[in-house]
Design an enzyme around this catalytic site. Structure first.
Site, mmCIF file in Angstrom:
data_model
loop_
_atom_site.group_PDB
_atom_site.id
_atom_site.type_symbol
_atom_site.label_atom_id
_atom_site.label_comp_id
_atom_site.label_asym_id
_atom_site.label_seq_id
_atom_site.Cartn_x
_atom_site.Cartn_y
_atom_site.Cartn_z
ATOM 1 N N LEU A 290 -13.607 -22.592 10.795
ATOM 2 C CA LEU A 290 -13.078 -21.501 11.598
ATOM 3 C C LEU A 290 -12.363 -20.517 10.682
ATOM 4 O O LEU A 290 -11.496 -20.906 9.903
ATOM 5 C CB LEU A 290 -12.118 -22.028 12.659
ATOM 6 C CG LEU A 290 -12.711 -23.032 13.649
ATOM 7 C CD1 LEU A 290 -11.631 -23.504 14.619
ATOM 8 C CD2 LEU A 290 -13.896 -22.447 14.388
ATOM 9 N N GLY B 101 -8.875 -30.128 9.820
ATOM 10 C CA GLY B 101 -8.064 -29.391 10.775
ATOM 11 C C GLY B 101 -8.840 -28.387 11.588
ATOM 12 O O GLY B 101 -8.693 -28.304 12.805
ATOM 13 N N ASP B 102 -9.663 -27.587 10.938
ATOM 14 C CA ASP B 102 -10.475 -26.590 11.641
ATOM 15 C C ASP B 102 -11.909 -26.581 11.099
ATOM 16 O O ASP B 102 -12.562 -25.547 11.069
ATOM 17 C CB ASP B 102 -9.843 -25.206 11.528
ATOM 18 C CG ASP B 102 -9.777 -24.684 10.105
ATOM 19 O OD1 ASP B 102 -9.992 -25.465 9.156
ATOM 20 O OD2 ASP B 102 -9.526 -23.469 9.931
ATOM 21 N N GLU B 103 -12.379 -27.742 10.684
ATOM 22 C CA GLU B 103 -13.725 -27.879 10.129
ATOM 23 C C GLU B 103 -14.551 -28.854 10.959
ATOM 24 O O GLU B 103 -14.094 -29.959 11.267
ATOM 25 C CB GLU B 103 -13.671 -28.365 8.683
ATOM 26 C CG GLU B 103 -13.022 -27.371 7.751
ATOM 27 C CD GLU B 103 -12.908 -27.887 6.327
ATOM 28 O OE1 GLU B 103 -12.934 -27.053 5.410
ATOM 29 O OE2 GLU B 103 -12.796 -29.109 6.140
#
Length: 184
Positions: free
Chosen positions: A55, A96-98
């Site tokens: 993201l 975390g945002d992957e």
């Protein structure tokens, strides 16, 4: 008693192989599913793709709106990802945002590109938070089996390298792996 043991076993499996926030496959189960996909593709002479999705600009969401809003946004985006792929594909949260997606049994590598466009557009739709609508974009790297690797580590590393190339190019894009993308 057998029903209770079965329920306890399912609960332990869920804890061991699912992300507690999103319910998505975690890294441990992803690696197992990727190993199984490799075996299946070897036997059937098929291709599949590994997508590494990051993201773009997600950190400011947490910094501006707080971790609770960031967590909510992640759950919404996880649901959107699951809705964008086929039921036979695997969606995992690996950081975390992957996210990583295994696109099984592709007829043509262009099918991976078409799905990346769908994923990119799906992720870009605003999420309604208590503080207002927030949108993020994503960068996607693609590695293909067997062209870009024949083992889990290589396929994941090459998809990750392609994602960083997409991020460096313009964000909100996707790239297929090329050998010159390898980190030295």
């Amino acid at each position: 008693m057998a029903d209770r043991l079965r329920a306890d076993n399912q609960h332990l499996q869920s804890i061991a192989f699912r992300d507690s926030l999103t319910g998505l496959t975690n890294r441990a189960l992803l690696e197992d599913r990727l190993t199984q996909e490799i075996r299946h593709a070897e036997r059937g002479g098929r291709i599949f793709a590994v997508l590494f999705i990051d993201l773009d600009s997600f950190k400011p969401v947490n910094d501006t709106y707080g971790h609770r809003s960031g967590d909510f946004m992640l759950t919404v985006l996880a649901d959107r990802l699951v809705g964008a792929v086929r039921g036979t594909d695997t969606v995992a949260l690996v950081g975390g945002d992957e996210f990583v997606v295994i696109l099984s049994e592709l007829a043509d590598p262009r099918d991976a590109a078409a799905l990346c466009e769908k994923i990119r557009d799906t992720i870009a739709q605003p999420v309604v938070l208590p503080q207002g609508e927030v949108a993020v974009s994503c960068s996607i790297g693609i590695s293909l089996y067997p062209e870009h690797g024949t083992d889990t580590i290589t396929l994941l590393e090459n998809a990750d390298a392609a994602m960083y190339a997409a991020k460096a190019d313009n964000r909100y894009g996707y790239r297929f792996f090329k050998p010159d993308m390898k980190k030295t």
